[in-house]
Design a protein around this motif. Structure first.
Motif, PDB file in Angstrom:
ATOM      1  N   VAL A 157     179.323  33.243-153.357  1.00 51.61           N
ATOM      2  CA  VAL A 157     180.767  33.178-153.548  1.00 51.61           C
ATOM      3  C   VAL A 157     181.468  34.176-152.632  1.00 51.61           C
ATOM      4  N   VAL A 158     180.922  35.377-152.528  1.00 44.52           N
ATOM      5  CA  VAL A 158     181.513  36.407-151.671  1.00 44.52           C
ATOM      6  C   VAL A 158     181.530  35.953-150.216  1.00 44.52           C
ATOM      7  N   ILE A 186     163.691  45.494-153.721  1.00 45.69           N
ATOM      8  CA  ILE A 186     162.973  44.241-153.501  1.00 45.69           C
ATOM      9  C   ILE A 186     163.775  43.372-152.540  1.00 45.69           C
ATOM     10  N   GLN A 187     163.119  42.844-151.535  1.00 48.58           N
ATOM     11  CA  GLN A 187     163.808  42.085-150.493  1.00 48.58           C
ATOM     12  C   GLN A 187     163.897  40.605-150.869  1.00 48.58           C
ATOM     13  N   THR A 188     164.824  40.287-151.746  1.00 50.83           N
ATOM     14  CA  THR A 188     165.081  38.893-152.108  1.00 50.83           C
ATOM     15  C   THR A 188     166.186  38.322-151.226  1.00 50.83           C
ATOM     16  N   PHE A 189     166.477  37.032-151.402  1.00 45.91           N
ATOM     17  CA  PHE A 189     167.524  36.393-150.611  1.00 45.91           C
ATOM     18  C   PHE A 189     168.883  37.043-150.878  1.00 45.91           C
ATOM     19  N   THR A 190     169.175  37.329-152.158  1.00 45.24           N
ATOM     20  CA  THR A 190     170.480  37.913-152.481  1.00 45.24           C
ATOM     21  C   THR A 190     170.630  39.291-151.858  1.00 45.24           C
ATOM     22  N   ALA A 191     169.596  40.128-151.964  1.00 45.46           N
ATOM     23  CA  ALA A 191     169.644  41.436-151.324  1.00 45.46           C
ATOM     24  C   ALA A 191     169.766  41.302-149.806  1.00 45.46           C
ATOM     25  N   GLY A 192     169.112  40.288-149.234  1.00 46.90           N
ATOM     26  CA  GLY A 192     169.199  40.054-147.798  1.00 46.90           C
ATOM     27  C   GLY A 192     170.590  39.657-147.348  1.00 46.90           C
ATOM     28  N   ILE A 193     171.302  38.887-148.177  1.00 42.13           N
ATOM     29  CA  ILE A 193     172.671  38.489-147.841  1.00 42.13           C
ATOM     30  C   ILE A 193     173.567  39.715-147.731  1.00 42.13           C
ATOM     31  N   TYR A 194     173.482  40.603-148.723  1.00 41.87           N
ATOM     32  CA  TYR A 194     174.313  41.803-148.685  1.00 41.87           C
ATOM     33  C   TYR A 194     173.896  42.743-147.563  1.00 41.87           C
ATOM     34  N   ALA A 216     175.855  34.124-143.760  1.00 39.68           N
ATOM     35  CA  ALA A 216     176.192  32.742-144.094  1.00 39.68           C
ATOM     36  C   ALA A 216     174.960  31.848-144.094  1.00 39.68           C
ATOM     37  N   GLN A 217     174.065  32.055-143.125  1.00 38.89           N
ATOM     38  CA  GLN A 217     172.857  31.231-143.069  1.00 38.89           C
ATOM     39  C   GLN A 217     171.951  31.504-144.267  1.00 38.89           C
ATOM     40  N   LEU A 218     171.795  32.776-144.632  1.00 36.71           N
ATOM     41  CA  LEU A 218     170.995  33.097-145.814  1.00 36.71           C
ATOM     42  C   LEU A 218     171.645  32.556-147.080  1.00 36.71           C
ATOM     43  N   ALA A 219     172.964  32.658-147.166  1.00 39.56           N
ATOM     44  CA  ALA A 219     173.674  32.140-148.338  1.00 39.56           C
ATOM     45  C   ALA A 219     173.519  30.627-148.450  1.00 39.56           C
ATOM     46  N   THR A 220     173.529  29.936-147.316  1.00 37.73           N
ATOM     47  CA  THR A 220     173.348  28.486-147.339  1.00 37.73           C
ATOM     48  C   THR A 220     171.963  28.114-147.848  1.00 37.73           C
ATOM     49  N   MET A 221     170.945  28.833-147.382  1.00 37.83           N
ATOM     50  CA  MET A 221     169.583  28.572-147.860  1.00 37.83           C
ATOM     51  C   MET A 221     169.479  28.813-149.360  1.00 37.83           C
ATOM     52  N   LEU A 222     170.066  29.914-149.835  1.00 33.85           N
ATOM     53  CA  LEU A 222     170.025  30.212-151.262  1.00 33.85           C
ATOM     54  C   LEU A 222     170.778  29.156-152.055  1.00 33.85           C
ATOM     55  N   LEU A 223     171.899  28.687-151.524  1.00 37.51           N
ATOM     56  CA  LEU A 223     172.680  27.664-152.220  1.00 37.51           C
ATOM     57  C   LEU A 223     171.909  26.361-152.346  1.00 37.51           C
ATOM     58  N   LEU A 224     171.130  26.012-151.335  1.00 36.90           N
ATOM     59  CA  LEU A 224     170.324  24.791-151.406  1.00 36.90           C
ATOM     60  C   LEU A 224     169.268  24.901-152.506  1.00 36.90           C
ATOM     61  N   VAL A 225     168.651  26.068-152.619  1.00 34.85           N
ATOM     62  CA  VAL A 225     167.657  26.272-153.680  1.00 34.85           C
ATOM     63  C   VAL A 225     168.319  26.165-155.057  1.00 34.85           C
ATOM     64  N   VAL A 226     169.481  26.796-155.209  1.00 39.97           N
ATOM     65  CA  VAL A 226     170.189  26.750-156.489  1.00 39.97           C
ATOM     66  C   VAL A 226     170.623  25.330-156.823  1.00 39.97           C
ATOM     67  N   ALA A 227     171.047  24.564-155.806  1.00 40.86           N
ATOM     68  CA  ALA A 227     171.433  23.175-156.045  1.00 40.86           C
ATOM     69  C   ALA A 227     170.250  22.358-156.567  1.00 40.86           C
ATOM     70  N   GLY A 228     169.064  22.619-156.016  1.00 41.39           N
ATOM     71  CA  GLY A 228     167.877  21.933-156.525  1.00 41.39           C
ATOM     72  C   GLY A 228     167.576  22.292-157.967  1.00 41.39           C
TER      73      GLY A 228
END
Length: 515
Positions: free
Chosen positions: A359-360, A192-200, A213-225
């Protein structure tokens, strides 16, 4: 560094991702999170209402049994159901044999819908725990008052119980969604092509740290919300339950169900336990027992002991360091509750909400920059050949678990103890060693155990940052399952389940002591 980098190259790369993979990542993640939110919300709230508001056969057992799926890592459940439900698995083979059918008779479990079901049946206890705690405070008393005013049973549940538990349900859903966004094992194994799988994929397959890094930043913003939503819901939950009373009076007893209603509610509570714990465990035991009965099928006992040693070593080191850090931060905040200490504790408490993939990326990007600028320092070798990098990642993620547990213990110690100790000439670290340390012994042990269990089950960060020849139980289970060697993956997967039972037992004992 690359997270903050914005030049022509990064802008072009972001534009290419927007035109190609980013819409798929966003849509898949959104659909998955939406399905998980609805599923865990309904299932967690329904089971919490059932065991809190009603009395039926088996209720006392189901109160703690509903916590058992917490012991199951989601990726282990994914492996188990894949082995059980695949075309050559026992389920489809039995159906074809009994009904004389040909071809596939069940939908493909390795799909977006299958992933959503896996997350629902492993993460609903977050909602169940918080909603049950909220309902235990005042629900029965207020429902009895509504009954005396002539409200029907259905209206009492819909208009009294559920609104009372709404902040808890929202907080539980937010926690479940953070776990869903942080997952890598299920999404990678199911394709499944999720953000986390896309980062790796961006980091390991495409070798693009900027894209990662750009994908991780987007995911971090969602998690912060989601984190802000969870904190807001918890504040409302504390306000709603701060004046709660114990359900000790006869008028506040649960409603006794009989006949068909009792069986219906009982089935509602048994189903998630079966699908989220019992059936996956049986599915993992089946290939293990089959291999045991075949003398020519070697069981990886030597490798299992080595993987277990690596897992226990990393978990023990992190548990000691994280608990020590939590004790130091909590003590500093208690002694001087100023803005600086509050800020440091708040930042440390955010770590658990950060996905392992983020984190990675956050660790490897500055390490790569330092290695390029100062190769004589050998920073890259420190991270890749020692446990320094993986331990740092674990501390970023799981120090929050220890900190929350220690702070909970400190909340039970009245401030008058400190004042009395100071009048007797005990201050500074002597206050912690002679007064706080003995009283916080239970909280310290629980904090270390919880961190230990979380590190044992951690997959995304371990997969990338583990030193060479330092495979852990989680990594080996993932790799064997990915190679379709599910029979060999059963042993390390079951070991993770056994370790995961530790926090379940602690939670069950805590809930029983409060009831």
């Amino acid at each position: 560094m690359a997270v903050l980098q914005w030049d022509a190259v990064s802008a072009q790369l972001l534009g290419e991702m927007v035109a190609t993979v980013l819409p798929e990542y966003a849509l898949t993640t959104l659909v998955l999170c939406g399905a998980v939110a609805v599923g865990v919300g309904l299932l967690g709230a329904a089971t919490a209402c059932a065991v809190t508001l009603f009395a039926f056969p088996g209720r006392r057992v189901l109160e703690w049994a509903l916590l058992l799926p917490l012991a199951m890592p989601a990726y282990v459940v994914a492996y188990a159901y894949t082995d059980f439900l695949q075309f050559s698995g026992p389920a489809q083979t039995a159906i074809r044999s009994v009904l004389s059918l040909q071809g596939r008779v069940l939908p493909e479990v390795r799909s977006l819908g299958g992933a959503a079901l896996v997350f629902i049946f492993t993460l609903y206890p977050y909602v169940y725990l918080l909603a049950r705690a909220a309902l235990n405070q005042r629900a029965a008393h207020l429902m009895e008052a509504a009954r005396l005013l002539g409200a029907s049973q259905r209206r009492r549940i819909v208009s009294v119980a559920l609104p009372l538990a709404r902040p808890a349900i929202v907080a539980g859903i937010a926690l479940a969604l953070m776990e869903t966004l942080a997952d890598y094992g299920v999404s990678s194994y199911f394709g499944i092509q999720t953000f986390t799988a896309g980062i790796y994929k961006a980091w390991l397959a495409l070798d693009s740290r900027i894209a990662a890094a750009q994908l991780a930043t987007m995911l971090l913003l969602v998690v912060a919300g989601l984190l802000q939503l969870e904190r807001h819901a918890r504040r409302r939950l504390r306000f709603a339950s701060s004046r709660g009373q114990r359900q000790s009076s006869a008028e506040a007893r649960p409603i006794v169900l009989q006949g068909g209603r009792a069986w219906l509610v009982q089935g509602l509570c048994v189903l998630p336990v079966l699908l989220g714990f019992v059936l996956p465990v049986l599915c993992m035991l089946r290939p293990l027992l089959l291999a045991w009965g075949q003398p020519d099928a070697p069981l990886p006992w030597v490798g299992f002991l080595y993987w277990s040693f690596n897992s226990f070593k990393l978990a023990a080191i992190t548990a000691v360091l994280a608990t020590a850090l939590a004790l130091a931060l909590a003590f500093a905040l208690r002694r001087r509750p100023n803005r600086l200490n509050r800020g440091v504790v708040q930042i440390a408490g955010m770590g658990y909400a950060i996905p392992g993939a983020v984190v990675v990326v956050g660790l490897l990007i500055p390490v790569g920059w330092l290695q390029g600028q100062y190769p004589q320092w050998g920073v890259g070798s420190w991270i890749s050949t020692t446990v320094l990098g993986i331990t740092w990642a674990y501390l970023v993620r799981f120090s929050a678990v220890a900190l929350q547990t220690v702070q909970s213990g400190y909340s039970q110690l009245p401030a008058s103890l400190d004042d009395t100790a100071r009048t007797l000439g005990v201050g500074g670290w002597g206050l912690w060693w002679r007064i706080h340390r003995p009283l916080l012994q239970r909280s310290t042990i629980v904090a270390a155990l919880l961190v230990f269990v979380d590190v044992m089950k951690e997959l995304p960060a371990t997969l990338v940052l583990r030193p060479f020849d330092h495979d852990t139980l989680a990594v080996v289970a993932y790799q064997l399952a990915r190679d379709e060697r599910l029979g060999e993956a059963a042993l390390p997967a079951l070991a993770l389940v056994l370790v995961g039972l530790i926090p379940v037992v602690l939670l069950s004992r805590a809930l029983n002591s409060k009831s």
